[in-house]
Design a protein around this motif. Structure first.
Motif, PDB file in Angstrom:
ATOM      1  N   ALA A  36      29.285  -9.189 -74.080  1.00  0.00           N
ATOM      2  CA  ALA A  36      30.113 -10.369 -73.861  1.00  0.00           C
ATOM      3  C   ALA A  36      31.454  -9.932 -73.296  1.00  0.00           C
ATOM      4  CB  ALA A  36      30.306 -11.136 -75.161  1.00  0.00           C
TER       5      ALA A  36
ATOM      6  N   THR B  70      32.783  -6.922 -76.248  1.00  0.00           N
ATOM      7  CA  THR B  70      31.909  -6.917 -77.415  1.00  0.00           C
ATOM      8  C   THR B  70      30.474  -6.681 -76.977  1.00  0.00           C
ATOM      9  OG1 THR B  70      33.346  -8.558 -78.462  1.00  0.00           O
ATOM     10  CG2 THR B  70      31.202  -8.190 -79.475  1.00  0.00           C
TER      11      THR B  70
ATOM     12  N   LEU C  68      14.996 -12.664 -82.140  1.00  0.00           N
ATOM     13  CA  LEU C  68      15.925 -11.538 -82.078  1.00  0.00           C
ATOM     14  C   LEU C  68      16.716 -11.489 -83.382  1.00  0.00           C
ATOM     15  CD1 LEU C  68      15.673 -12.774 -78.998  1.00  0.00           C
ATOM     16  CD2 LEU C  68      17.387 -11.028 -78.552  1.00  0.00           C
TER      17      LEU C  68
ATOM     18  N   PHE D   9      25.518 -14.702 -81.477  1.00  0.00           N
ATOM     19  CA  PHE D   9      24.629 -15.844 -81.313  1.00  0.00           C
ATOM     20  C   PHE D   9      23.728 -15.919 -82.544  1.00  0.00           C
ATOM     21  CE2 PHE D   9      26.372 -16.558 -77.480  1.00  0.00           C
ATOM     22  CZ  PHE D   9      25.618 -16.524 -76.320  1.00  0.00           C
TER      23      PHE D   9
ATOM     24  N   GLU E  47      25.044  -6.120 -89.868  1.00  0.00           N
ATOM     25  CA  GLU E  47      24.503  -7.265 -90.602  1.00  0.00           C
ATOM     26  C   GLU E  47      23.951  -6.782 -91.941  1.00  0.00           C
ATOM     27  OE1 GLU E  47      24.656 -10.672 -89.465  1.00  0.00           O
ATOM     28  OE2 GLU E  47      26.133  -9.508 -88.329  1.00  0.00           O
TER      29      GLU E  47
ATOM     30  N   TYR F 238      28.705 -23.951 -78.607  1.00  0.00           N
ATOM     31  CA  TYR F 238      27.994 -23.508 -77.404  1.00  0.00           C
ATOM     32  C   TYR F 238      26.547 -23.280 -77.768  1.00  0.00           C
ATOM     33  CZ  TYR F 238      26.598 -20.430 -73.546  1.00  0.00           C
ATOM     34  OH  TYR F 238      25.948 -19.851 -72.486  1.00  0.00           O
TER      35      TYR F 238
ATOM     36  N   PHE G   2      20.167 -17.212 -83.393  1.00  0.00           N
ATOM     37  CA  PHE G   2      18.970 -17.622 -82.662  1.00  0.00           C
ATOM     38  C   PHE G   2      18.008 -18.416 -83.528  1.00  0.00           C
ATOM     39  CE2 PHE G   2      19.098 -15.727 -78.520  1.00  0.00           C
ATOM     40  CZ  PHE G   2      20.026 -14.715 -78.635  1.00  0.00           C
TER      41      PHE G   2
ATOM     42  N   GLN H 192      13.796  -6.728 -82.240  1.00  0.00           N
ATOM     43  CA  GLN H 192      12.818  -7.801 -82.122  1.00  0.00           C
ATOM     44  C   GLN H 192      11.423  -7.271 -82.400  1.00  0.00           C
ATOM     45  OE1 GLN H 192      12.382  -9.697 -78.235  1.00  0.00           O
ATOM     46  NE2 GLN H 192      12.043 -11.680 -79.218  1.00  0.00           N
TER      47      GLN H 192
ATOM     48  N   PHE I 130      26.400  -6.393 -78.618  1.00  0.00           N
ATOM     49  CA  PHE I 130      25.555  -6.719 -79.763  1.00  0.00           C
ATOM     50  C   PHE I 130      24.239  -5.957 -79.653  1.00  0.00           C
ATOM     51  CE2 PHE I 130      28.142 -10.340 -81.026  1.00  0.00           C
ATOM     52  CZ  PHE I 130      28.741 -10.725 -79.834  1.00  0.00           C
TER      53      PHE I 130
ATOM     54  N   THR J  53      27.385  -5.761 -84.499  1.00  0.00           N
ATOM     55  CA  THR J  53      28.311  -6.159 -83.446  1.00  0.00           C
ATOM     56  C   THR J  53      29.308  -5.032 -83.263  1.00  0.00           C
ATOM     57  OG1 THR J  53      28.106  -8.477 -84.111  1.00  0.00           O
ATOM     58  CG2 THR J  53      30.009  -7.884 -82.750  1.00  0.00           C
TER      59      THR J  53
ATOM     60  N   TYR K 171      17.117 -19.768 -74.021  1.00  0.00           N
ATOM     61  CA  TYR K 171      16.609 -18.589 -73.340  1.00  0.00           C
ATOM     62  C   TYR K 171      15.099 -18.658 -73.203  1.00  0.00           C
ATOM     63  CZ  TYR K 171      21.151 -16.368 -73.875  1.00  0.00           C
ATOM     64  OH  TYR K 171      22.482 -16.078 -73.791  1.00  0.00           O
TER      65      TYR K 171
ATOM     66  N   TYR L 256      20.304  -5.956 -81.031  1.00  0.00           N
ATOM     67  CA  TYR L 256      19.273  -6.754 -81.666  1.00  0.00           C
ATOM     68  C   TYR L 256      18.002  -5.925 -81.807  1.00  0.00           C
ATOM     69  CZ  TYR L 256      22.087 -10.841 -80.280  1.00  0.00           C
ATOM     70  OH  TYR L 256      23.090 -11.760 -80.111  1.00  0.00           O
TER      71      TYR L 256
ATOM     72  N   ILE M  31      17.186  -4.579 -78.179  1.00  0.00           N
ATOM     73  CA  ILE M  31      17.870  -5.204 -77.038  1.00  0.00           C
ATOM     74  C   ILE M  31      19.367  -5.273 -77.320  1.00  0.00           C
ATOM     75  CG2 ILE M  31      18.000  -7.238 -75.535  1.00  0.00           C
ATOM     76  CD1 ILE M  31      15.330  -8.125 -76.505  1.00  0.00           C
TER      77      ILE M  31
ATOM     78  N   ARG N 168      13.651  -9.037 -71.171  1.00  0.00           N
ATOM     79  CA  ARG N 168      14.877  -9.545 -71.764  1.00  0.00           C
ATOM     80  C   ARG N 168      14.883 -11.064 -71.779  1.00  0.00           C
ATOM     81  NH1 ARG N 168      19.242  -7.241 -67.837  1.00  0.00           N
ATOM     82  NH2 ARG N 168      17.519  -6.219 -66.784  1.00  0.00           N
TER      83      ARG N 168
ATOM     84  N   LEU O 239      19.871  -9.899 -85.173  1.00  0.00           N
ATOM     85  CA  LEU O 239      21.103  -9.170 -84.927  1.00  0.00           C
ATOM     86  C   LEU O 239      21.231  -8.027 -85.914  1.00  0.00           C
ATOM     87  CD1 LEU O 239      23.793  -9.038 -83.312  1.00  0.00           C
ATOM     88  CD2 LEU O 239      24.782 -10.419 -85.140  1.00  0.00           C
TER      89      LEU O 239
ATOM     90  N   PHE P  23      22.107  -9.980 -71.481  1.00  0.00           N
ATOM     91  CA  PHE P  23      21.179  -9.119 -72.186  1.00  0.00           C
ATOM     92  C   PHE P  23      20.705  -7.956 -71.335  1.00  0.00           C
ATOM     93  CE2 PHE P  23      20.327 -11.170 -76.203  1.00  0.00           C
ATOM     94  CZ  PHE P  23      20.856 -12.435 -76.005  1.00  0.00           C
ATOM     95  N   GLY P  24      20.530  -6.817 -72.001  1.00  0.00           N
ATOM     96  CA  GLY P  24      19.878  -5.692 -71.370  1.00  0.00           C
ATOM     97  C   GLY P  24      18.381  -5.919 -71.332  1.00  0.00           C
TER      98      GLY P  24
ATOM     99  N   VAL Q 233      23.525  -5.929 -67.190  1.00  0.00           N
ATOM    100  CA  VAL Q 233      23.502  -4.996 -68.308  1.00  0.00           C
ATOM    101  C   VAL Q 233      22.241  -4.146 -68.199  1.00  0.00           C
ATOM    102  CG1 VAL Q 233      23.402  -4.764 -70.821  1.00  0.00           C
ATOM    103  CG2 VAL Q 233      24.809  -6.560 -69.773  1.00  0.00           C
TER     104      VAL Q 233
ATOM    105  N   GLU R 140      29.150 -16.971 -72.846  1.00  0.00           N
ATOM    106  CA  GLU R 140      27.892 -16.402 -72.380  1.00  0.00           C
ATOM    107  C   GLU R 140      27.773 -14.918 -72.715  1.00  0.00           C
ATOM    108  OE1 GLU R 140      27.090 -17.383 -68.359  1.00  0.00           O
ATOM    109  OE2 GLU R 140      25.075 -16.490 -68.370  1.00  0.00           O
ATOM    110  N   GLN R 141      26.569 -14.506 -73.062  1.00  0.00           N
ATOM    111  CA  GLN R 141      26.261 -13.103 -73.297  1.00  0.00           C
ATOM    112  C   GLN R 141      25.189 -12.684 -72.301  1.00  0.00           C
ATOM    113  OE1 GLN R 141      25.308 -12.177 -77.383  1.00  0.00           O
ATOM    114  NE2 GLN R 141      27.057 -13.320 -78.167  1.00  0.00           N
TER     115      GLN R 141
END
Lengths: 112, 116
Positions: free
Chosen positions: B97, B32, B44, A100, B59, A32, A102, B38, B34, B49, A36, B36, B93, A43, B46, B107-108, B4, B104-105
């Motif tokens: 999911a 789930t 982003l 994901f 991570e 997948y 990125f 930034q 996540f 999770t 973005y 992040y 952020i 966001r 991670l 995002f806030g 979100v 697809e996820q």
């Protein structure tokens, strides 16, 4: 783990021209691939995505192509407009609920 | 659907204090979530999770005692930055999911943390 590379890091185009951003991934099991658009301080917004059983997908001025053999996918924006200016990120995902991975992002500037 | 929210959107705090950031899925159950981080003009990264009712998976390089994550329900996850320092200033952020929406996820809107 998966490694996603994205090029170019910056891209400037004249309004009306096309823009192409390319990403490669390392894990052949990824299936997948979303793209973005992120404006400063906001966001990430999903603009298009593609699954590994499809080679191309189009939504108006935006299209994504996927080459599973070469493990790369590309975002194509046609007839660019100033409001397309933003940072674009590609990502790869192995399965639902997984993280994901990125790309490093492409800062696109559309010059009026 | 699939909204979100994050709270607060911006926070400024003094060095040494702790800050809690909330991430909520408003109209779906997030199996789930996540988190992040930034930095300006970067991608982003991670941090961790989290699955509802279990410990977060961090991570490599992310200090679990520094960044406490709790996923107490299917609609709420929190990130607490403990003893914050200026280098923790960043844009945080979350994304959520759900098994119902495939890969697809969602995002806030992000939280801008500034540590003085």
């Amino acid at each position: 783990g998966e490694n996603v590379e994205q090029h170019p890091s910056t891209l400037s185009v004249q309004e009306g021209d096309s823009a192409v951003i390319k990403c490669t991934y390392s894990d052949s099991a990824s299936n997948y691939f979303p793209w973005y658009k992120q404006e400063l301080g906001k966001r990430p917004q999903l603009i298009i995505d593609i699954r590994s059983n499809v080679g191309e997908k189009k939504d108006q001025r935006i299209a994504v192509t996927l080459n599973k053999t070469a493990k790369h996918f590309s975002l194509h924006i046609t007839e660019t407009q100033p409001e397309d200016s933003a940072v674009y990120f590609c990502a790869a995902n192995l399965k639902p609920g997984n993280q994901f991975y990125f790309g490093t992002g492409t800062s696109l500037t559309v010059i009026p | 659907g699939a909204v979100v929210s994050q709270h607060p959107s911006r926070v400024i705090c003094k060095s040494g204090t702790s800050v809690k950031i909330e991430c909520r899925s408003l109209d779906f159950q997030a199996t789930t979530m996540f988190w992040y981080r930034q930095f300006p003009k970067q991608s982003l990264m991670l941090m961790a999770t989290s699955n509802e009712g279990s410990k977060a998976t961090y991570e490599q390089g992310v200090e679990k005692d520094k960044f406490l994550i709790n996923h107490a329900s299917l609609t709420l996850s929190t990130l607490t930055v403990t003893s914050a320092h200026p280098e923790d200033s960043s844009f945080y952020i979350c994304s959520a999911a759900t098994g119902d929406r495939g890969n697809e996820q969602f995002f806030g809107p992000g939280t801008r943390l500034t540590v003085l």
